[in-house]
Design an enzyme around this catalytic site. Structure first.
Site, PDB file in Angstrom:
ATOM      1  N   GLY A 107      -4.674  -1.565  -5.337  1.00 54.07           N
ATOM      2  CA  GLY A 107      -4.764  -2.607  -4.311  1.00 54.07           C
ATOM      3  C   GLY A 107      -4.176  -2.110  -3.003  1.00 54.07           C
ATOM      4  O   GLY A 107      -4.693  -2.383  -1.929  1.00 54.07           O
ATOM      5  N   HIS A 108      -3.081  -1.383  -3.094  1.00 51.24           N
ATOM      6  CA  HIS A 108      -2.447  -0.766  -1.920  1.00 51.24           C
ATOM      7  C   HIS A 108      -2.556   0.736  -2.082  1.00 51.24           C
ATOM      8  O   HIS A 108      -1.928   1.320  -2.944  1.00 51.24           O
ATOM      9  CB  HIS A 108      -0.982  -1.191  -1.831  1.00 51.24           C
ATOM     10  CG  HIS A 108      -0.330  -0.875  -0.512  1.00 51.24           C
ATOM     11  ND1 HIS A 108      -0.482   0.337   0.126  1.00 51.24           N
ATOM     12  CD2 HIS A 108       0.470  -1.627   0.280  1.00 51.24           C
ATOM     13  CE1 HIS A 108       0.214   0.314   1.255  1.00 51.24           C
ATOM     14  NE2 HIS A 108       0.793  -0.860   1.382  1.00 51.24           N
TER      15      HIS A 108
ATOM     16  N   CYS B 191      10.044  -1.766   3.157  1.00 51.95           N
ATOM     17  CA  CYS B 191       9.214  -0.563   3.151  1.00 51.95           C
ATOM     18  C   CYS B 191       9.506   0.325   4.348  1.00 51.95           C
ATOM     19  O   CYS B 191       9.452   1.547   4.251  1.00 51.95           O
ATOM     20  CB  CYS B 191       7.735  -0.930   3.120  1.00 51.95           C
ATOM     21  SG  CYS B 191       7.257  -2.135   4.352  1.00 51.95           S
ATOM     22  N   CYS B 192       9.803  -0.282   5.514  1.00 50.68           N
ATOM     23  CA  CYS B 192       9.856   0.506   6.745  1.00 50.68           C
ATOM     24  C   CYS B 192      11.061   1.431   6.864  1.00 50.68           C
ATOM     25  O   CYS B 192      10.891   2.607   7.213  1.00 50.68           O
ATOM     26  CB  CYS B 192       9.766  -0.413   7.965  1.00 50.68           C
ATOM     27  SG  CYS B 192       8.267  -1.422   7.998  1.00 50.68           S
TER      28      CYS B 192
ATOM     29  N   CYS C 180       5.730   0.741   9.518  1.00 48.93           N
ATOM     30  CA  CYS C 180       5.055   1.566   8.511  1.00 48.93           C
ATOM     31  C   CYS C 180       3.629   1.929   8.926  1.00 48.93           C
ATOM     32  O   CYS C 180       3.125   2.982   8.545  1.00 48.93           O
ATOM     33  CB  CYS C 180       4.992   0.830   7.168  1.00 48.93           C
ATOM     34  SG  CYS C 180       6.500   0.974   6.210  1.00 48.93           S
TER      35      CYS C 180
ATOM     36  N   HIS D 131       0.710  -3.419  -7.199  1.00 46.14           N
ATOM     37  CA  HIS D 131       1.301  -2.220  -6.614  1.00 46.14           C
ATOM     38  C   HIS D 131       1.816  -1.196  -7.615  1.00 46.14           C
ATOM     39  O   HIS D 131       2.670  -0.371  -7.253  1.00 46.14           O
ATOM     40  CB  HIS D 131       2.476  -2.601  -5.690  1.00 46.14           C
ATOM     41  CG  HIS D 131       2.056  -3.283  -4.421  1.00 46.14           C
ATOM     42  ND1 HIS D 131       1.354  -4.455  -4.395  1.00 46.14           N
ATOM     43  CD2 HIS D 131       2.237  -2.949  -3.116  1.00 46.14           C
ATOM     44  CE1 HIS D 131       1.145  -4.819  -3.141  1.00 46.14           C
ATOM     45  NE2 HIS D 131       1.645  -3.942  -2.341  1.00 46.14           N
TER      46      HIS D 131
ATOM     47  N   GLU E 213       3.330  -3.141  12.509  1.00 44.19           N
ATOM     48  CA  GLU E 213       4.380  -2.784  11.552  1.00 44.19           C
ATOM     49  C   GLU E 213       4.809  -1.333  11.732  1.00 44.19           C
ATOM     50  O   GLU E 213       3.986  -0.451  11.938  1.00 44.19           O
ATOM     51  CB  GLU E 213       3.824  -3.026  10.129  1.00 44.19           C
ATOM     52  CG  GLU E 213       4.847  -2.769   9.042  1.00 44.19           C
ATOM     53  CD  GLU E 213       4.281  -2.980   7.638  1.00 44.19           C
ATOM     54  OE1 GLU E 213       3.272  -3.695   7.490  1.00 44.19           O
ATOM     55  OE2 GLU E 213       4.856  -2.410   6.696  1.00 44.19           O
TER      56      GLU E 213
ATOM     57  N   GLU F 110      -1.101  -8.849   7.861  1.00 43.33           N
ATOM     58  CA  GLU F 110      -0.528  -7.625   8.471  1.00 43.33           C
ATOM     59  C   GLU F 110      -1.675  -6.700   8.845  1.00 43.33           C
ATOM     60  O   GLU F 110      -1.668  -5.506   8.523  1.00 43.33           O
ATOM     61  CB  GLU F 110       0.411  -6.939   7.466  1.00 43.33           C
ATOM     62  CG  GLU F 110       1.447  -7.895   6.867  1.00 43.33           C
ATOM     63  CD  GLU F 110       2.412  -7.222   5.901  1.00 43.33           C
ATOM     64  OE1 GLU F 110       1.982  -6.432   5.059  1.00 43.33           O
ATOM     65  OE2 GLU F 110       3.634  -7.467   6.014  1.00 43.33           O
TER      66      GLU F 110
ATOM     67  N   HIS G 107      -5.379  -4.848   6.050  1.00 40.30           N
ATOM     68  CA  HIS G 107      -3.959  -4.490   6.081  1.00 40.30           C
ATOM     69  C   HIS G 107      -3.821  -3.087   6.674  1.00 40.30           C
ATOM     70  O   HIS G 107      -4.343  -2.113   6.146  1.00 40.30           O
ATOM     71  CB  HIS G 107      -3.455  -4.544   4.645  1.00 40.30           C
ATOM     72  CG  HIS G 107      -1.976  -4.386   4.498  1.00 40.30           C
ATOM     73  ND1 HIS G 107      -1.376  -3.153   4.420  1.00 40.30           N
ATOM     74  CD2 HIS G 107      -0.982  -5.299   4.405  1.00 40.30           C
ATOM     75  CE1 HIS G 107      -0.055  -3.316   4.271  1.00 40.30           C
ATOM     76  NE2 HIS G 107       0.207  -4.608   4.267  1.00 40.30           N
TER      77      HIS G 107
END
Lengths: 639, 639
Positions: free
Chosen positions: A189-190, A412-413, A334, A138, A332, A316, A264
């Protein structure tokens, strides 16, 4: 480089929210959520999971001793908080928040390494391992969030310290990753940095940032797979199978060849945001078409009625078309925020009401459900039905919490919600040439920059509590495009007291300027209705859900007693609006229903059970879980 | 030591199955299943997962070089195979099987260590680690299975080589584990040896074996927790939380204090078998009461309509009362076999028809579904609905296979089925004083040992294809107790052509002897009926399942088209028997039903969908998945 332009951002020159549905929420973000989240980032929330976020920066800045705490992407929580603060400062000044933010930026600047690198995880663990695991670690994601914060903070305050820091980081990244020989031919990756790079391009005019964003998108999913090679260098054999195979990170295929949105959910939707951002700036038709195709897939086959996405907690992730189980949903917060982000970008590409409808669905339901009414507790997972006993006793449902926790280790959210709600004006409005487009009906005063100069709008509405929207259009030669929500079957529109009947085109009503303190009244008939899922949705067949405007409703045990699954609703039963202020959300729906009567103690019997009359009370889904632990259900059997 | 008594076991002196429903199955076990499983144990099944079982013994016996293959409990597959062979040899001689079995026993004997220990896993890995991890390493479980095999083989053939081997092993165990100072105060992580020790006690008369079984049961769940101490010695901190906490292995509480059946379903039910076995031999009322209480819990609140148990694949475990989701069910074949084992033991404790009903439910549905009609492929997991796409694409359902695999690396179920089906006579009959009790209606010729001497019964019936049972009772002064199944609402009974009306007591009809070639005809009205789950079962509310006698039916995609969830059945629709031999199981039910028509491409709509007429075909659940991959559903919505 564009100028700061009066301390605001993009096409919104000025925005203020007052009263209505969102006024208290937007000011609550400033008054409650951001101060609370600052405490969380500083590990000062009692009983909440520890963040270590600020502490990590203090250690990296040499102000404290210690080890890195939290996840590899922990820095991003501060980034999102800073971005949210920036948007709040655009709305109105706040000395206290600005001082906190400046202090945090000071820390980030101090933490930055001479070569431009800034990421507390690698700085506090083993710096020699940086850029060795783009798949998992990340670094690019975290940098992306900090770049977004930097751009927003500069736009909001004119202060460019963080922007300079993040440009140095961006330039450092370009020295390590890219298409040129000798660099890593990789990508995050994200996904996230791609859309941040587009913003960096917007404010600096430097095409290299846009090109890197393009490269990240086009390289992703190409053969030979970068992550396979990278993981091999780490001594790991990375196979494309199972929940965490290539599709998990959307690198199973190049985006332009993807037919369904996979893996994801947040990553997948950030990728779509990025693709839309790049396409908007380069005009790339292939990318636009991929965005449209995957939008249709996700909203036409893989989205809960609440705008939640990601059916499985394993990865997720998305699962497959029409697989939308309510009780094991991940959905989620997010991911729904990312869906709002994506819809807004699609609205910039083309003005189709369906994008605004999806934005409404996600915003009024899953996004708002992500926080408690007091804005101090948060959901990460947003199920469509909940049973506290199942969450406690059944490991398949451990992720489905029936009450919002105070904070998360992986948080994160909450700050993502803060930045979405603080920048709501960017979602409520957009500008196309000479037209102001109104996508979301939010009360407040707004000034938008059109081709023909500024347009001042005063919006008065309690929407979605009712369907009446009163607009006062300040003087100017511009047009107005009003979103006619997909749920709306009947409406009246008037201009300065006279009825007007413009045709709805692609979900928008066009009202032509020029205007001079013109009063527009849009009166949408807003009443409870039943919604049915497509017959291919296995879990919701034979059931209905109630919706009122964009708001999806649910049953809670507090109002309807335990065993919500025993309730059903006859097809012809009237649905009664009840603006009961004592109920969460303050807008309930009542209906006569049926409850399965206890038949016998037998587990299986040849005797069918009897039903008895019951009064059903539905409250807005976003307002659930505000009265302690209890059962909840969105879908109810219809008989 | 009791004598072999004519080459048969327990109260069944002689049994032979011919024709009827079970004749081909019992002979199929001998002709197809056992030879097939022998190939599997010898790694000779192409494309099947490797067993290594025989190879492990050959290595341990010094006949081959190599490393241990498979699980820590791999030896138990051979044990169950040997036990099944023993039961088959009781039914009739089979030179070939007996030679294979003798050869295997020879290997086991050669593999045994001088101190009596025999377990190929530790012998081929690190013998110094034996008895260090009773929680996970299944040494006692494996020994238990081999003891059961030893007893059965001795009873069947009079050959005591394996019995001697396993008595040496039992004595070795008693030197290591037990209440005495200096020994491990432990018990098995996976229960099984307790019931084997009771059998060892039965055939040897040695009370020490019974006492050890008692000790294992009473020590389990006591504080301080043995496994916590054991895991501590292994350097691990073992906490009582999550799916694999203390309840997973039923040591969260002493059995006598357990109110609900918890944890790994097979382990939990083996524990109940053991408790019933010990109670039967010691008269312990507390244990009997625990057995009754937990029987009520599992069959009254935690059992699928198919007799499947264990709602979750996580821990292969029970979850909570009334939690019986069909699509993510685990319902391991072995767990239903264990339920049959337990019911038979309860029938020895007290003659209550409910135990026989549960035995029927588990046997005719989940147990039989555990194998394909050709008896060459096996299910480990037995869901109540299956969707191949979900199994492929959704990691929450990866365990739900839509077709039976050829073999499993962890192959506990196939040989467990073989031993159950080969010893079916022990479940069909029992003897109480002067009465022969008939629990299951199976065609064949049987001789039972009653208090007053042998009773010869000739049973002719196609049950459960129809409800007619024709019994010829050989001469003798004994009574007959006929099980009247719980599903049966109407029946006729005659004795030598004359109607008779004995009252049903606890689910049994008593027909008093003496008999002299007396003909008894029981004619039960057997027709399709609808079954409803208790209203507390969340997943099946508003649905019905079809049952015909003890057989539960299901819909398959092959007969009903895809998207089975779109089908429903009106409440008054007649159910038509159709003995269609072209359909799996050869006994179908047809009914007029409804299918939800495609409404629109929209994912959510305010327009309710329309329905169209459809003909529904139900086949027996046990016969599903015999025509390739397809959808299946037991429960159907009722309107």
């Amino acid at each position: 480089m564009k100028t700061v332009d009066g301390g605001c951002f993009s096409w919104v020159r000025r925005a203020s929210f007052e009263g209505g549905f969102f006024g208290p929420i937007v000011s609550g973000v400033r008054g409650k959520m951001l101060p609370y989240q600052w405490l969380a980032l500083n590990d000062q929330v009692p009983d909440g999971e520890k963040s270590s976020c600020i502490r990590n920066f203090r250690i990296a800045a040499g102000l404290e001793k210690g080890e890195h705490g939290g996840f590899v992407f922990q820095d991003s929580d501060l980034a999102k908080w800073l971005e949210a603060v920036a948007y709040q400062l655009c709305l109105s000044p706040d000395k206290e928040l600005e001082t906190l933010a400046d202090g945090a930026i000071d820390l980030i600047e101090k933490a930055q390494m001479p070569d431009g690198y800034v990421n507390t995880y690698y700085q506090l663990t083993d710096i020699s391992r940086r850029w060795t695991n783009l798949r998992d670690d990340h670094e690019l994601y975290t940098a992306g969030h900090m770049m977004e914060a930097a751009v927003a903070y500069w736009q909001a305050t004119g202060k460019d310290r963080l922007l300079k820091v993040m440009r140095r980081m961006a330039d450092h990244i370009m020295g390590v990753i890219g298409p040129e020989e000798g660099k890593l031919h990789g990508y995050p990756g994200h996904e996230e940095i791609e859309l941040a790079l587009c913003k960096l391009y917007d404010v600096t005019g430097e095409t290299k940032y846009l090109h890197l964003a393009e490269y990240f998108i086009s390289e992703r999913g190409r053969e030979p797979n970068f992550f396979v090679q990278e993981q091999k260098r780490l001594g790991r054999d990375y196979q494309n199978a199972g929940a965490f195979g290539f599709a998990y990170g959307q690198h199973h295929l190049p985006l332009k060849d993807q037919e369904t949105l996979e893996g994801h959910a947040v990553r997948a939707l950030y990728l779509l945001c990025s693709a839309a951002d790049v396409a908007l700036r380069t005009g790339d038709e292939t990318l636009k078409e991929a965005c449209r195709r995957l939008y249709r897939n996700v909203t036409g086959r893989r989205m809960y009625i609440t705008g939640g996405v990601g059916s499985s907690h394993i990865g997720e992730a998305f699962t497959f078309d029409y697989d939308l189980p309510g009780d094991t949903a991940y959905a989620e917060t997010c991911a729904s925020i990312a869906l709002v982000f994506f819809c807004r970008r699609m609205l910039e590409i083309e003005l189709l009401g369906d994008y605004a409808d999806t934005m409404e669905r996600a915003l009024y339901n899953t996004c708002l459900a992500g926080m408690s009414l007091d804005m101090q507790r948060f959901f990460y997972v947003n199920p469509l039905s909940a049973d506290p006993e199942a969450s406690r006793r059944d490991d398949r449902k451990k992720h489905v919490l029936p009450v919002r926790p105070k904070w998360f280790g992986c948080a994160c959210c909450p700050p993502n919600l803060a930045r979405l709600l603080s920048s709501l004006a960017l979602y409520a409005f957009s500008v196309r040439d000479r037209a102001v487009c109104l996508h979301l009906y939010v009360q407040g005063n707004f000034t938008l920059d059109t081709q023909n100069g500024p347009a001042a709008l005063k919006v008065r509405t309690e929407y979605p509590r009712n369907g009446l929207v009163n607009l006062t259009l300040g003087m100017g030669d511009y047009d107005l495009l009003l979103h006619l929500p997909g749920w709306c079957k009947e409406y009246h529109l008037s201009r300065d007291g006279k009825k007007t009947h413009p045709p709805a085109e692609n979900g928008y009503l066009k009202i032509e300027g020029p205007f001079m303190e013109t009063e527009i009244i849009l009166d949408m008939r807003l009443e409870p209705c039943r919604v049915y899922a497509n017959e291919r949705v296995r879990e919701e067949i034979g059931k209905t859900a109630l919706q009122r405007g964009p708001v999806v409703f649910c049953l809670e045990e507090k109002d309807n007693g335990p065993c919500l699954h025993q309730l059903s609703l006859s097809r012809n039963e009237p649905l009664i609006d009840d603006a009961d202020p004592s109920l969460p959300g303050g807008m309930a729906i009542r209906a006569g229903g049926l409850r399965q009567k206890p038949a016998s103690d037998e587990l299986y019997t040849q005797t069918p059970g009897q039903k008895e009359r019951a009064t059903l009370t539905f409250i807005p889904y976003y307002a659930w879980a505000n009265r302690g632990e209890n059962e909840m259900a969105v879908w109810i059997r219809e008989e």
